[in-house]
Design an enzyme around this catalytic site. Structure first.
Site, short mmCIF file in Angstrom:
data_model
loop_
_atom_site.label_atom_id
_atom_site.label_comp_id
_atom_site.label_asym_id
_atom_site.label_seq_id
_atom_site.Cartn_x
_atom_site.Cartn_y
_atom_site.Cartn_z
N ARG A 36 6.78 -18.05 2.46
CA ARG A 36 6.50 -18.48 1.19
C ARG A 36 7.64 -19.47 0.62
O ARG A 36 7.37 -20.25 -0.27
CB ARG A 36 6.25 -17.17 0.35
CG ARG A 36 5.12 -16.39 0.72
CD ARG A 36 4.60 -15.39 -0.18
NE ARG A 36 3.35 -14.73 0.38
CZ ARG A 36 2.94 -13.60 -0.23
NH1 ARG A 36 3.47 -12.92 -1.27
NH2 ARG A 36 1.75 -13.05 0.45
N ASP A 138 -1.83 -10.75 -16.17
CA ASP A 138 -1.09 -10.64 -14.85
C ASP A 138 0.26 -11.63 -15.00
O ASP A 138 0.30 -12.31 -16.00
CB ASP A 138 -1.94 -11.57 -13.73
CG ASP A 138 -1.54 -11.27 -12.21
OD1 ASP A 138 -2.21 -10.31 -11.61
OD2 ASP A 138 -0.64 -11.83 -11.65
C1 LIG Z 1 -2.94 -6.78 -5.23
S1 LIG Z 1 -3.02 -7.71 -6.89
C2 LIG Z 1 -4.41 -6.43 -7.43
C3 LIG Z 1 -5.41 -6.92 -8.16
C4 LIG Z 1 -6.40 -6.14 -8.95
N1 LIG Z 1 -6.10 -5.24 -9.96
C5 LIG Z 1 -7.17 -5.33 -7.25
O1 LIG Z 1 -6.88 -4.15 -7.62
O2 LIG Z 1 -7.63 -6.10 -6.78
C6 LIG Z 1 -1.53 -7.06 -7.95
C7 LIG Z 1 -1.55 -8.23 -9.12
O3 LIG Z 1 -0.38 -7.46 -9.64
C8 LIG Z 1 0.42 -8.63 -10.29
N2 LIG Z 1 1.70 -8.06 -10.88
C9 LIG Z 1 2.74 -7.79 -9.93
N3 LIG Z 1 3.74 -7.47 -10.65
C10 LIG Z 1 3.47 -7.59 -12.03
C11 LIG Z 1 4.06 -7.22 -13.29
N4 LIG Z 1 5.11 -7.07 -13.22
N5 LIG Z 1 3.22 -7.42 -14.29
C12 LIG Z 1 2.22 -7.92 -14.23
N6 LIG Z 1 1.34 -8.12 -13.03
C13 LIG Z 1 2.01 -7.80 -12.13
C14 LIG Z 1 0.37 -9.50 -9.24
O4 LIG Z 1 0.79 -10.84 -9.59
C15 LIG Z 1 -1.15 -9.62 -8.41
O5 LIG Z 1 -1.79 -10.53 -9.03
#
Ligand SMILES: C[S@@+](CC[C@H](N)C(=O)[O-])C[C@H]1O[C@@H](n2cnc3c(N)ncnc32)[C@H](O)[C@@H]1O
Length: 268
Positions: A36, A138
């Site tokens: 990345r 997000d």
């Molecule tokens: C794997 S995705 C899950 C998306 C959805 N909730 C699902 O279950 O399909 C995880 C998301 O969490 C977000 N994320 C990670 N750390 C975070 C934080 N500290 N605050 C807000 N969002 C966060 C990432 O950017 C990512 O888009």
């Protein structure tokens, strides 16, 4: 040519990312992190990934570049109607809701598929005239922008089902061939904002009937998980419910919640 960072540089990147996002990148993620950063370095015109990583650690990159770094290092995998049991539970709750408005928050909404799946369930259950709204948030600004657009490759439509596809999605034409656009009526019901769950949450976040906090806690250690769930609970109505990902246990964390069903919690 090296395909990995020097160990101290990798450790530095892991620590910096943890400070910013609260996410602990495992040692097994070396190759992923390298790949990345390599793309970012190339885009920034820096042929050496090691030098690029060092400039991040020395604070020599712009704020905008740092946002890109955080965006790239987060894992954004998501899809429509992921873990369908929650959507069945949501439908039951929406069906029993009173008339004073129904609000749902997708608290790590990634590119928006979760929030729009919620919208489709509420549109089916409550109708478009009822008072309901969906919020998504997000950490990644790139994901928030993508979510606001509501434009997805057609092959992501798999779990939506033909009836909902017909009702709530438009097939892209011309330059959007091969893509689907979530219908404007649903996009208008949804607001997406950037929010870091580890920090103070936006002041305008209302109280919700249902909060989806799914597939994000998996990246955090127990202390961070606790902090996040406590802060998210501040926005859950007393009779509301919280959903976590099925692979994420909230047990044993001394949180003010009780388990209703696996991955479904109430205040308690
Ligand atoms: C794997 S995705 C899950 C998306 C959805 N909730 C699902 O279950 O399909 C995880 C998301 O969490 C977000 N994320 C990670 N750390 C975070 C934080 N500290 N605050 C807000 N969002 C966060 C990432 O950017 C990512 O888009």
């Amino acid at each position: 040519m090296s395909t990995s960072l020097q160990p101290s540089t990798f450790a530095g990147i892991v620590a910096l990312f943890h400070r910013i996002s609260g996410i602990q990148l495992a040692a097994s993620k070396q190759a992923l992190v390298y790949g990345r950063l390599q793309r970012l370095a190339l885009e920034a015109g820096e042929p050496s990934v090691q030098r690029y990583a060092e400039s991040i650690l020395k604070g020599q990159v712009s704020k905008a570049e740092m946002v890109r770094v955080v965006d790239r290092l987060t894992t954004n995998e998501t899809y429509f109607f992921r873990e369908p049991k929650h959507f069945e539970d949501l439908e039951r709750r929406a069906d029993q809701a009173g008339d004073d408005g129904f609000k749902v928050w997708s608290a790590a909404s990634s590119s928006g598929e979760e929030a729009y799946s919620i919208c489709m369930v509420l549109a089916d259950t409550l109708g478009m005239k009822a008072d309901w709204e969906v919020w998504g948030s997000d950490l990644s600004t790139a994901m928030v922008q993508a979510a606001r657009q509501g434009l997805y490759p057609l092959d992501r439509a798999e779990n939506i089902g033909p009836e909902r596809l017909r009702r709530y999605c438009r097939r892209g034409q011309g330059p959007y061939d091969g893509q689907l656009l979530v219908a404007r009526e649903l996009r208008q019901r949804t607001q997406f904002l950037s929010a870091n769950l580890m920090e103070r949450l936006p002041e305008n976040l209302p109280q919700f009937d249902v909060i989806f906090l799914r597939n994000v806690l998996i990246y955090f250690d127990a202390d961070a998980k606790k902090k996040i769930v406590r802060s998210v609970l501040q926005h859950l109505k007393p009779e509301g419910v919280l959903y976590s990902g099925h692979a994420e246990s909230l047990g044993g964390l001394d949180l003010p919640i009780r388990t209703l069903q696996p991955a479904i919690y109430a205040h308690g």
